[in-house]
Each structure stands twice: as structure tokens, then as C-alpha cells.
Scaffold this active site. Structure first.
Site, short mmCIF file in Angstrom:
data_model
loop_
_atom_site.label_atom_id
_atom_site.label_comp_id
_atom_site.label_asym_id
_atom_site.label_seq_id
_atom_site.Cartn_x
_atom_site.Cartn_y
_atom_site.Cartn_z
N LYS A 177 1.40 -1.40 -0.01
CA LYS A 177 0.04 -0.27 0.11
C LYS A 177 0.71 1.32 -0.07
CE LYS A 177 0.69 1.01 3.99
NZ LYS A 177 1.59 3.00 4.12
N ASP A 182 -3.11 -1.11 9.73
CA ASP A 182 -3.29 -0.68 8.45
C ASP A 182 -3.98 -2.30 8.07
OD1 ASP A 182 -2.65 1.71 7.67
OD2 ASP A 182 -0.71 0.66 7.41
N SER A 205 0.51 -6.18 6.59
CA SER A 205 -0.31 -6.20 7.35
C SER A 205 -1.16 -6.81 6.03
CB SER A 205 -1.00 -4.69 7.28
OG SER A 205 -0.18 -4.00 8.33
N PRO A 234 9.49 -4.58 0.70
CA PRO A 234 10.76 -4.00 1.36
C PRO A 234 9.91 -4.51 2.54
CG PRO A 234 10.74 -2.38 -0.14
CD PRO A 234 9.37 -4.16 -0.43
N VAL A 235 10.60 -4.92 4.38
CA VAL A 235 9.80 -4.56 5.38
C VAL A 235 10.13 -3.92 6.09
CG1 VAL A 235 10.22 -6.16 8.13
CG2 VAL A 235 10.47 -7.61 5.79
O1 C5P Z 1 -1.20 -0.28 14.78
P1 C5P Z 1 -0.17 -0.92 14.34
O2 C5P Z 1 0.74 -1.99 14.95
O3 C5P Z 1 0.28 -0.67 13.23
O4 C5P Z 1 0.54 0.92 15.43
C1 C5P Z 1 2.05 0.72 15.65
C2 C5P Z 1 2.56 2.16 15.91
O5 C5P Z 1 2.14 3.28 15.40
C3 C5P Z 1 1.89 1.89 17.16
O6 C5P Z 1 2.07 1.03 19.03
C4 C5P Z 1 1.12 3.45 17.50
O7 C5P Z 1 2.15 3.78 18.29
C5 C5P Z 1 1.45 3.89 16.50
N1 C5P Z 1 0.19 3.65 15.28
C6 C5P Z 1 -0.83 5.07 16.50
N2 C5P Z 1 -1.73 5.84 15.49
C7 C5P Z 1 -2.39 5.11 15.21
C8 C5P Z 1 -1.36 3.52 14.20
C9 C5P Z 1 -0.58 3.41 14.72
O8 C5P Z 1 0.05 6.12 17.23
N3 C5P Z 1 -3.83 5.58 14.70
#
Ligand code: C5P
Length: 289
Positions: A11, A138, A105, A96-97
Site C-alpha cells: 500500500k 493498516d 499488514s 521491503p519490510v
Molecule cells: O497498529 P499498528 O501496530 O500498526 O501501530 C504501530 C504503532 O504506530 C502503534 O504502536 C502506535 O505507536 C502508532 N500508531 C498510532 N496511531 C495510529 C496507528 C499507529 O499512534 N492510528
């Protein structure tokens, strides 16, 4: 059906805005997102062992319960209440990671879609998105992909018309960026620039590519960090090579440019890959449910 091969599309964030903080510790987001045909390949073999295993060509990725593909399969089996079901998952990673391209995701979303199909479980896309929400912010977008507006934690979605024909060139500098750091910088900043999400939304609805490419913007691009200089350099080079517009994707450090056709995009990809190893050309795409 006991075997399936699915595609997990990367994405891009056509725009990314952080509009506030939330009581749950996450941030309020407002993003226009696009899936593209740069993809991982996800092979699943259903078993009756009750075990979920994953193998990948990226040796540094975990192959146990910490892998998001394993978590996705576990979440799906739990919903069905099936304790004996298991899966052998093979991930052929091309995305890529830790790159801002949603690779993990998308792998998780592909596992949910594939298991739904293989087991004839008929969970609705909304139900799959709900399952995905527990795996990462995501993942819900990646269930249906295509072009969507994502708000809230990134999981309040609105499906938009497909983007007009174009080609993205994606370039990932060889380092990763700390997501919490980026959010901290944005939290500390006052009066920063926001993307014109409304304008871009209207351009997408009218099918005007130029209106989209003029408004590409990600609020994380301008916060301090190693990504900032690299992004500026790649963006400037992409514009020299004929990009209609450029932006960083997600939390970076990947940067993309939009090109009118594959010929131009391929020429730009080739030129950029002299300096940056991970460069790709990709078209807009949407997964089959
Ligand atoms: O949900 P995900 O694991 O992808 O989020 C990774 C990190 O990104 C969360 O721990 C948070 O620090 C940050 N995040 C956030 N607000 C969001 C999405 C992600 O603060 N809407």
C-alpha cells in the site's frame, strides 16, 4: 480446497495526516490509501495438526507466533472455533519490510481472505476487517485494498473510485524509521502543514489524476530524522525524471513518484536503482476477495 496461493499487495499513502490523539493511545489519522501490484506471494496449505507454521525467504522475520501471518490464521481459526485446524504458510516476500508499504499488514489480510475462501466460511468483508483491526491498524484497509479513505486509527474506511491509470515508482532507502519517534515529533509540532485531503478526495471522485498528484503529501515527511534528507533527495530526482508528483509512504522511509506510463516509470526506476537498491515500478491494484 486445501491449498491456495494469494497475492498480498503493498500500500501507498497518497496523503497522510495526523489530526489528533486518542484516548486509547493511538492517533487520529486521515489518509488516502492505494494498493499497488508490488506484492508478496502467500501460499497456504491447510492441515489438521492444530499448528500454524510459516516459512519466508526473509530469514530475519520470525517464523513463530510473532509473525503477523500466523497471528492472522490463529485469529481466523479462533473465530470458527476450530481447534484442530492448522496451516503451513509460505511467504515469498518482495515488499521491503519496515518500509511504510504495509507488507506485514497485507500478508495478514491475504491470510484472512484466503482462509475465508478455502474454508467456505463466508465471513463478510466487514467481519474480516474487524478481525484485521486486532492485528494492526493498516490490516483492515488491506482486506479490500484499492483506493480508500482511512480515518480514526486508520480502520474507519470508505471505498473510493479506482485511481486513473498511472504507474508508481517506489524507492526504499536502506534504513528503517522508528514509528513512535515520528508520532512524537508530530505531537510536539504546532501549526504544521496538512495535506489537502478534501481536494484530493474530490480529484479521485472526478477521476482527475493531476488533481491527485498535485496534492500528494505526508505529514511525517517533514519531521526530523534520517528519512528527511533521503526523501528530499529521492523526490527531487523523481521529479527530474518526469514524476507528476511524489511523497513518502506511511512512516517511511519509502518514497514514491507517480508517472503517466510504464515507459517513463521503467526509465526512472532504472535511473534511481543506480543509487538506491530497492526500486520498483507498480500499478494500482485491488485484491480479489
Ligand atoms: O497498529 P499498528 O501496530 O500498526 O501501530 C504501530 C504503532 O504506530 C502503534 O504502536 C502506535 O505507536 C502508532 N500508531 C498510532 N496511531 C495510529 C496507528 C499507529 O499512534 N492510528
Amino acid at each position: 480446497m486445501s491449498r491456495i496461493t494469494a497475492k498480498a499487495y503493498a500500500k501507498l499513502n497518497l496523503s497522510l495526516d495526523v489530526t489528533g490523539t486518542r484516548p486509547d493511545g493511538y492517533h487520529e489519522m486521515c489518509m488516502l490509501m492505494q494498493s499497488v501490484d508490488l506484492c508478496d506471494e502467500v501460499k497456504i496449505n491447510l492441515t489438521r495438526t492444530g499448528e500454524i507454521r510459516v516459512r519466508t525467504n526473509f530469514r530475519f522475520l520470525p517464523s513463530d507466533g510473532r509473525n503477523i501471518a500466523v497471528k492472522a490464521a490463529r485469529a481466523f481459526f479462533d473465530v470458527l472455533g476450530e481447534k484442530d485446524l492448522g496451516a503451513d504458510i509460505t511467504l515469498k516476500k518482495r515488499i521491503p519490510v519496515c518500509a511504510g508499504l504495509g507488507g506485514g499488514s497485507s500478508d495478514a489480510a491475504a491470510v484472512l481472505r484466503a482462509l475465508n475462501r478455502m474454508l467456505g466460511a463466508k465471513l463478510s468483508p466487514e467481519r474480516l476487517e474487524e478481525l484485521g483491526r486486532g492485528l494492526g491498524s493498516d490490516v483492515p484497509f488491506c482486506i479490500r485494498g484499492g483506493t480508500q479513505l482511512a480515518e480514526g486509527r486508520g480502520d474507519e474506511l470508505r471505498i473510493l473510485p479506482a485511481l486513473p491509470d498511472c504507474v508508481f515508482v517506489i524507492c526504499k532507502p536502506p534504513f528503517s524509521v522508528s514509528t513512535p519517534e515520528l508520532f512524537r515529533h508530530v505531537d510536539e509540532r504546532r501549526g504544521h502543514t496538512h495535506p489537502d485531503t478534501e481536494g484530493m478526495l474530490e480529484a479521485i471522485e472526478r477521476g482527475e489524476l493531476r488533481g491527485v498528484t498535485q496534492r500528494l503529501y505526508n505529514v511525517f515527511e517533514d519531521v526530523p530524522g534520517r528519512h528527511r534528507g533521503a526523501a528530499a533527495e529521492i523526490k527531487s530526482r523523481m521529479l527530474d525524471l518526469g514524476a507528476m508528483g511524489t511523497a513518502m509512504s506511511g512512516t517511511g522511509p519509502s518514497v514514491f513518484g507517480v508517472f503517466e506510463n510504464m515507459e517513463q516509470a521503467e526509465a526512472a526506476r532504472k535511473a534511481l536503482s543506480q543509487r538506491w537498491r530497492d526500486c520498483f515500478a507498480a500499478r494500482p491494484a485491488a485484491p480479489e476477495l
